[in-house]
Structure formats: C-alpha cells, structure tokens
Design a protein around this motif. Structure first.
Motif, short mmCIF file in Angstrom:
data_model
loop_
_atom_site.label_atom_id
_atom_site.label_comp_id
_atom_site.label_asym_id
_atom_site.label_seq_id
_atom_site.Cartn_x
_atom_site.Cartn_y
_atom_site.Cartn_z
N ALA A 154 -60.68 8.22 25.30
CA ALA A 154 -59.71 9.21 24.85
C ALA A 154 -60.41 10.43 24.27
N ALA A 155 -61.49 10.21 23.54
CA ALA A 155 -62.25 11.32 22.98
C ALA A 155 -62.87 12.18 24.08
N LYS A 156 -63.40 11.54 25.12
CA LYS A 156 -64.00 12.29 26.24
C LYS A 156 -62.98 13.20 26.91
N VAL A 157 -61.77 12.71 27.07
CA VAL A 157 -60.72 13.54 27.67
C VAL A 157 -60.48 14.78 26.81
N GLY A 158 -60.40 14.58 25.50
CA GLY A 158 -60.19 15.73 24.62
C GLY A 158 -61.35 16.70 24.65
N LEU A 159 -62.58 16.19 24.61
CA LEU A 159 -63.75 17.06 24.63
C LEU A 159 -63.84 17.87 25.91
N ARG A 160 -63.52 17.24 27.03
CA ARG A 160 -63.56 17.97 28.31
C ARG A 160 -62.50 19.05 28.37
N ARG A 161 -61.45 18.92 27.60
CA ARG A 161 -60.40 19.94 27.56
C ARG A 161 -60.69 21.02 26.53
N GLY A 162 -61.82 20.90 25.83
CA GLY A 162 -62.20 21.90 24.86
C GLY A 162 -61.71 21.64 23.46
N VAL A 163 -61.18 20.45 23.20
CA VAL A 163 -60.74 20.11 21.84
C VAL A 163 -61.98 20.03 20.93
N PRO A 164 -61.97 20.63 19.76
CA PRO A 164 -63.12 20.54 18.85
C PRO A 164 -63.47 19.08 18.57
N PRO A 165 -64.78 18.76 18.49
CA PRO A 165 -65.20 17.37 18.33
C PRO A 165 -64.56 16.64 17.15
N ALA A 166 -64.47 17.30 16.00
CA ALA A 166 -63.89 16.63 14.83
C ALA A 166 -62.43 16.26 15.10
N GLN A 167 -61.70 17.15 15.75
CA GLN A 167 -60.30 16.88 16.07
C GLN A 167 -60.19 15.78 17.12
N ALA A 168 -61.04 15.83 18.14
CA ALA A 168 -61.03 14.80 19.18
C ALA A 168 -61.32 13.43 18.59
N ALA A 169 -62.23 13.38 17.62
CA ALA A 169 -62.57 12.11 16.97
C ALA A 169 -61.36 11.53 16.25
N LEU A 170 -60.68 12.35 15.46
CA LEU A 170 -59.53 11.87 14.70
C LEU A 170 -58.37 11.47 15.61
N GLU A 171 -58.13 12.27 16.63
CA GLU A 171 -57.01 11.99 17.52
C GLU A 171 -57.21 10.71 18.32
N SER A 172 -58.45 10.32 18.54
CA SER A 172 -58.72 9.11 19.32
C SER A 172 -58.90 7.87 18.45
N GLY A 173 -58.81 8.02 17.13
CA GLY A 173 -58.82 6.86 16.26
C GLY A 173 -60.07 6.62 15.46
N PHE A 174 -61.05 7.54 15.54
CA PHE A 174 -62.27 7.38 14.76
C PHE A 174 -62.09 7.97 13.36
N ALA A 175 -62.93 7.51 12.44
CA ALA A 175 -62.81 7.97 11.07
C ALA A 175 -63.18 9.45 10.94
N ASP A 176 -64.18 9.88 11.70
CA ASP A 176 -64.61 11.27 11.68
C ASP A 176 -65.52 11.53 12.87
N GLN A 177 -66.06 12.76 12.96
CA GLN A 177 -66.89 13.14 14.10
C GLN A 177 -68.17 12.32 14.15
N ALA A 178 -68.79 12.07 13.00
CA ALA A 178 -70.03 11.30 12.99
C ALA A 178 -69.81 9.87 13.49
N HIS A 179 -68.68 9.30 13.11
CA HIS A 179 -68.31 7.95 13.56
C HIS A 179 -68.19 7.93 15.08
#
Length: 291
Positions: free
Chosen positions: A237-262
C-alpha cells in the motif's frame, strides 16, 4: 551479452535520463494483481531481504548471483529462479557485464487458489532447469510494456501452480491436519489492512482456529507468518502511494506504519533497497528524499 539495456525491440521502456551503466527497474502496468518487473544491475543489486511472496523469474542476459539457504546460487539464461516465500536472499552481478532479468512476485494465496490447501511447493536451491516450469514462467513474463489480460493470467497461474508442484516432486503430504478455510479467513482479514493492533488472539476469534494451530497452518499454506503477511500488505500500500507522489511520511501513516522511519526499516528488510533508491531506479516521483 550484446547490450547492458534491453533493446527497443524487447518492448521495455527504459527510464529517461539514465546512462547505459546505471541500474534500473521497469515496472509493468497490468490488470493482474501482482508486480512484475524487468531490471538491470551492474554490480550489487539487493541487500539480504525476504518477501512473503514467491519471487519467480528468469535471467535474460549475464550472470545473476545470489545467496539463498546458506549457499551461493547462480542463474543463467534458460533456467528459472523460484525463491520460496520468507527465505532470506540477496542479489548481485556474477560478472563484470551485469545482468538483466524479469521477475514476478506471486502471493502464495494465488497458488493456493489452485492447490486448494496442499502445502506450498518448494524448489530446492532456488534455481531449476525444469522445462515445464520454464515454459509456464516464460508465459507470465513478457516485456513490461506488454499487458497480460486477466483470463490469460488465470490460465497461466493454473499451469504455474501445477508446474511448481511437478518440479518440486509432486504434491506434498501433510504431516498434520491443515485447516485451510480458517487460515484463509485470517488471511483475508489481514489483506484488508485492519486498523489498530492485530494479535493472534483476534485472529483466533476471526478464524475459529486456536492461535498456535492457526499460526502453523498459515506458514504452511502461505509461506510466511501472519505478522509478516500484514507488514507486506502495508508495504504494498505504501509503494502505491509513493509511486503516486504521496510524501513518504503520509504514505507511511496511511498504510498503517507508525511513522516514515518504521516504514523505511521494513521496506529495506522486505525489498533489499531503501524506498528512495527503489523510486529513483523505477524513475517514479519521489515526495522527498528518504534514508
């Protein structure tokens, strides 16, 4: 090998602005639900990592080397690579000319849709010259700009599942009863990326199978643990967001991770490269640079 990059006749779209010796990945845009790629690497490709899918592919040119199940393996044109789910491996060029290959990442659940609850086929050593399996994989790995129709893929998946069983020595006999329906209920729940904390206790309630038997069955049927399956779905799910240009921190949260580093930590463990490097090789938009 006559060229480090695929020719235009091969139908592969090369990322713009890259020199001939640059590493690259071309991702197919298909109707099928599984990622398939073509890539070239001149040296070190991936750090040790593992997928919760089968990684099935064929080397097109050069020598592809990787460490798998405690030994160095080599793939040459004409052979088929079958890396079992959840098995640690890396990747690098086995010669100074680099290597080019195609790969498809198929979830064990898709193979189970054909096998109906039999244990997953395992190809010892990760490389095989089995001709039926080569033909089945070759049919699923056209050039990345050639689309595979849904029914075409379903026919190919049926042949692939049976070819895998044949190359592995035939259907395996389970040493203990497996509750496929219970494990599938748990898998479908995890596949939908549930919010909040997921525990074996909650999966027990959803599946109707005691937690430890469920954990064992899940591994035998889908090749990985329930937790790693959930993490991989979040990464996809994060890869889909990143490929669409979603900022990494936002992609991380939207896909269920605690943060970008996670997310980044799990991304490298799963794919052997950082999110930033993967996006650069794939010539996709990057919201901002990440470690």
């Amino acid at each position: 090998m006559t060229s480090d990059h695929p020719s235009a006749g091969a139908g592969v779209i090369e990322p713009p602005g890259l020199k001939r010796r640059d590493d690259w990945i071309a991702v197919a845009e298909d109707a099928i639900p599984f990622e398939r790629i073509e890539a070239f690497f001149a040296g070190r490709a991936y750090e040790p990592h593992r997928h919760d899918t089968y990684a099935i592919g064929q080397t097109l040119s050069g020598v592809q080397s990787f460490r798998y199940r405690g030994a160095e393996r080599t793939s040459l044109p004409g052979a088929t690579m079958v890396l079992h789910p959840d098995e640690l491996h890396d990747g690098q060029a086995g010669s100074e000319h680099g290597f080019r290959y195609r790969m498809i990442y198929i979830e064990p659940a898709a193979i189970q849709s054909v096998l109906g609850g039999r244990p997953l086929p395992f190809i010892k050593g990760g490389v095989t010259s089995d001709p039926r399996l080569f033909a089945a994989v070759h049919a699923l790995l056209p050039a990345t700009d050639a689309r595979i129709e849904t029914l075409e893929f379903e026919d190919g998946l049926f042949e692939l599942a049976h070819a895998l069983e044949g190359a592995a020595g035939g259907p395996s006999r389970a040493t203990a009863a497996i509750d496929y329906r219970a494990a599938e209920r748990a898998r479908l729940y995890l596949h939908d990326l549930p919010h909040g904390t997921v525990t074996l206790e909650s999966l027990e309630a959803i599946s109707g199978r005691d937690r430890w038997s469920l954990s064992r069955d899940f591994r035998r049927l889908f090749g990985t643990s329930p937790y790693r399956y959930l993490v991989q779905r979040r990464l996809e799910a994060a890869k889909v967001g990143l490929r669409r240009g979603v900022p990494p921190a936002q992609a991380a949260l939207e896909s269920g991770f605690a943060d970008q580093a996670h997310m980044s930590r799990h991304f490298k463990k799963a794919f052997g490269v950082t999110p930033g490097r993967w996006l650069r090789m794939a010539a996709m938009p990057l919201g901002r640079e990440q470690a």
